[in-house]
Design an enzyme around this catalytic site. Sequence first.
Site, mmCIF file in Angstrom:
data_model
loop_
_atom_site.group_PDB
_atom_site.id
_atom_site.type_symbol
_atom_site.label_atom_id
_atom_site.label_comp_id
_atom_site.label_asym_id
_atom_site.label_seq_id
_atom_site.Cartn_x
_atom_site.Cartn_y
_atom_site.Cartn_z
ATOM 1 N N TYR A 86 0.322 -1.077 0.241
ATOM 2 C CA TYR A 86 0.013 0.120 0.293
ATOM 3 C C TYR A 86 0.986 1.233 -0.282
ATOM 4 O O TYR A 86 1.272 1.835 1.271
ATOM 5 C CB TYR A 86 -0.918 -0.077 1.051
ATOM 6 C CG TYR A 86 -1.706 -1.151 1.669
ATOM 7 C CD1 TYR A 86 -3.006 -1.505 0.736
ATOM 8 C CD2 TYR A 86 -1.095 -1.752 2.521
ATOM 9 C CE1 TYR A 86 -3.390 -2.264 0.928
ATOM 10 C CE2 TYR A 86 -2.500 -2.939 2.843
ATOM 11 C CZ TYR A 86 -3.499 -3.990 2.176
ATOM 12 O OH TYR A 86 -3.781 -4.767 2.500
ATOM 13 N N ASP A 103 -12.756 -5.186 2.897
ATOM 14 C CA ASP A 103 -13.309 -5.122 1.932
ATOM 15 C C ASP A 103 -14.033 -6.550 1.654
ATOM 16 O O ASP A 103 -15.296 -6.530 0.682
ATOM 17 C CB ASP A 103 -12.058 -5.090 1.110
ATOM 18 C CG ASP A 103 -11.173 -4.343 1.664
ATOM 19 O OD1 ASP A 103 -11.471 -3.362 1.777
ATOM 20 O OD2 ASP A 103 -9.995 -3.884 0.509
ATOM 21 N N ASP A 125 -6.882 4.811 8.009
ATOM 22 C CA ASP A 125 -5.167 3.639 8.389
ATOM 23 C C ASP A 125 -4.294 5.533 8.347
ATOM 24 O O ASP A 125 -3.945 4.787 9.870
ATOM 25 C CB ASP A 125 -4.015 3.374 7.491
ATOM 26 C CG ASP A 125 -4.613 2.316 6.560
ATOM 27 O OD1 ASP A 125 -5.515 2.200 6.058
ATOM 28 O OD2 ASP A 125 -3.884 1.208 7.023
ATOM 29 N N GLU A 175 -0.254 -7.215 8.748
ATOM 30 C CA GLU A 175 -1.520 -6.961 8.541
ATOM 31 C C GLU A 175 -2.596 -7.620 9.617
ATOM 32 O O GLU A 175 -3.180 -7.489 9.796
ATOM 33 C CB GLU A 175 -1.928 -7.250 7.395
ATOM 34 C CG GLU A 175 -2.871 -5.778 6.555
ATOM 35 C CD GLU A 175 -2.853 -6.536 4.937
ATOM 36 O OE1 GLU A 175 -1.856 -6.940 4.388
ATOM 37 O OE2 GLU A 175 -3.911 -5.262 4.066
ATOM 38 N N TRP A 187 -4.059 6.172 2.792
ATOM 39 C CA TRP A 187 -5.184 6.022 3.103
ATOM 40 C C TRP A 187 -5.746 6.263 4.229
ATOM 41 O O TRP A 187 -5.621 6.240 5.252
ATOM 42 C CB TRP A 187 -5.095 4.276 3.251
ATOM 43 C CG TRP A 187 -5.452 2.713 2.593
ATOM 44 C CD1 TRP A 187 -5.959 2.596 1.673
ATOM 45 C CD2 TRP A 187 -4.223 2.862 1.167
ATOM 46 N NE1 TRP A 187 -6.297 1.912 0.665
ATOM 47 C CE2 TRP A 187 -4.976 1.781 0.018
ATOM 48 C CE3 TRP A 187 -2.950 2.623 0.697
ATOM 49 C CZ2 TRP A 187 -4.760 1.363 -0.894
ATOM 50 C CZ3 TRP A 187 -2.629 2.635 -0.201
ATOM 51 C CH2 TRP A 187 -3.478 1.960 -0.927
ATOM 52 N N TYR A 244 0.152 1.460 -9.201
ATOM 53 C CA TYR A 244 -0.834 0.688 -8.356
ATOM 54 C C TYR A 244 -2.156 0.526 -8.850
ATOM 55 O O TYR A 244 -2.406 1.214 -9.474
ATOM 56 C CB TYR A 244 -0.840 1.962 -6.946
ATOM 57 C CG TYR A 244 -1.286 1.253 -6.002
ATOM 58 C CD1 TYR A 244 -1.291 0.050 -4.639
ATOM 59 C CD2 TYR A 244 -3.126 1.501 -5.864
ATOM 60 C CE1 TYR A 244 -1.719 -0.933 -4.370
ATOM 61 C CE2 TYR A 244 -3.685 0.508 -5.497
ATOM 62 C CZ TYR A 244 -3.731 0.017 -4.131
ATOM 63 O OH TYR A 244 -4.079 -0.654 -3.270
HETATM 64 C C1 GLC Z 1 -6.788 -2.738 2.592
HETATM 65 C C2 GLC Z 1 -7.842 -3.225 3.952
HETATM 66 C C3 GLC Z 1 -8.033 -1.734 4.703
HETATM 67 C C4 GLC Z 1 -7.226 -1.061 4.746
HETATM 68 C C5 GLC Z 1 -6.535 -0.785 3.437
HETATM 69 C C6 GLC Z 1 -5.076 -0.157 3.243
HETATM 70 O O1 GLC Z 1 -8.073 -2.450 1.706
HETATM 71 O O2 GLC Z 1 -9.154 -3.834 3.762
HETATM 72 O O3 GLC Z 1 -9.172 -1.162 5.305
HETATM 73 O O4 GLC Z 1 -7.474 0.944 4.357
HETATM 74 O O5 GLC Z 1 -5.810 -1.580 3.061
HETATM 75 O O6 GLC Z 1 -4.143 -0.295 5.162
#
Ligand code: GLC
Length: 457
Positions: free
Chosen positions: A35, A174, A42, A409, A39, A87
């Site tokens: 990632y 998700d 987060d 995670e 976000w 990404y």
């Molecule tokens: C995934 C998780 C989501 C989180 C993202 C970044 O999509 O499901 O909750 O915010 O990753 O960590």
Amino acid sequence: MKGVVPNDHALQTEAQEILLTNWCGKYTKPSPRLYPHQWNWDSGFIAIGFSYFDQKKAQQELRSLFDAQWRTGMVPHIVFNPAVAGYFPGHDFWESHLSPDAPSFHQTSGLTMPPVHAIALLAIYRNCHNTAAVRFLKELFPKVKALHRYLYEYRDPLKEGLVYIRHPWESGTDNSPAWDEPYRSIDLTHVEIPPYRRTDTTVINAEHRPTKEDYDRYVYLVHTAKKQRYDEKAIAQGFPFLVQDPLFNGILCKANEDMIEIAEIIHEDAGQFKEWNEETRRAIDGKLWDSQMKLYTYYDLNAKRRTTAGAHSGFVPLYGGVPDSSRAQELIQTLQSERFRGAQAENYLVPSYDVTSPRFNPVRYWRGPVWINVNWMIYNGLRRYGFHELAAAVRQHSLDLLRRYGFYEYFDPRKNPPPSENEVPARPGERREMGGYGTDQFSWSAALCLDLLHQNS
Ligand code: GLC
């Protein structure tokens, strides 16, 4: 590190190092590779972690996120770093410029996420208390208020105090089995799904991630919102996925409550937040409680019925102070029952889904594994209601998992997961047993570990 279980001090140092490693100058990425952008929720959790050792970064984290706020007040679920390519789903997929409400100076997604920001804001203040922190409260207060206003204005079509999500990504959970029922109205063989290429399964074991069908649905829903130019009013009138989620709304309650406290600190009017808070509390309790399951569940606005999902999200209303004490007692029974604890009380708490359900999968993302952020909310909810022993167990299990496997995670709720052929082998020197999944060096696992270590019980 292998074989060594870190003590609290070592765990704290490791957690701080992860946050500093993932810090990108203005925001913190959730993990080094999987990632790479910013976000939404987060950042809220990350800001709480930083507030224990670096106030400036804690504040900058939220400031960067709110810099990308839409004109409607929506805070996007991803803010893209233009310097990072490759990404999926990237900004070119979202095309947020289709909406006149998207910011012109930032590339963002076209969705939001659970509104944890007020909670983070108050934590920053509590861990600092100086004039800079008060200034920061004043700076962010109107922005967070605009976000809450957006949720009530655009996401509560029945004006009942319950907001909907319009994509599973908005829940943060998700691929939860909670969406299996709302998905029934989406026939994948008859809808338009533009071509796409996933990148997540090149980094992480596909068995631990959402399936292709999940992704087809995600892409289809974004495609549909794009066709409506992300117009909230049009979407509210007809969209294939409109669900009221107990986690999203439970967090909203807690966030309203924290805005009341912030308003008092900075001498702003708290009246609107009091009203919202009361409305949402009542609506969650009235509409999302399932008296047979003894759990809060989801309402599907399209099918006009509550779903039967037994997810960890159903405990989050405790965090928002929703149930009265007798209903809270019923929730506790559910949490301690074999559905979450396992037949011999052998699980780590809290699996993301009822372990006795055929939908449960101990390794696949939000369909069974334990997540530190939801545990953290449940832990705080249990404390709020005075269930100290159970709260201590949830805290302990969370820390045990982080100590045993590292800052992954998500985690297998089984204490002795069988070795799987699909498992990625441990790197030399790594503290790695079977059981920590997804990305390692995950920022919110580190950030909330810092908070849990501070709580002490
Ligand atoms: C995934 C998780 C989501 C989180 C993202 C970044 O999509 O499901 O909750 O915010 O990753 O960590």
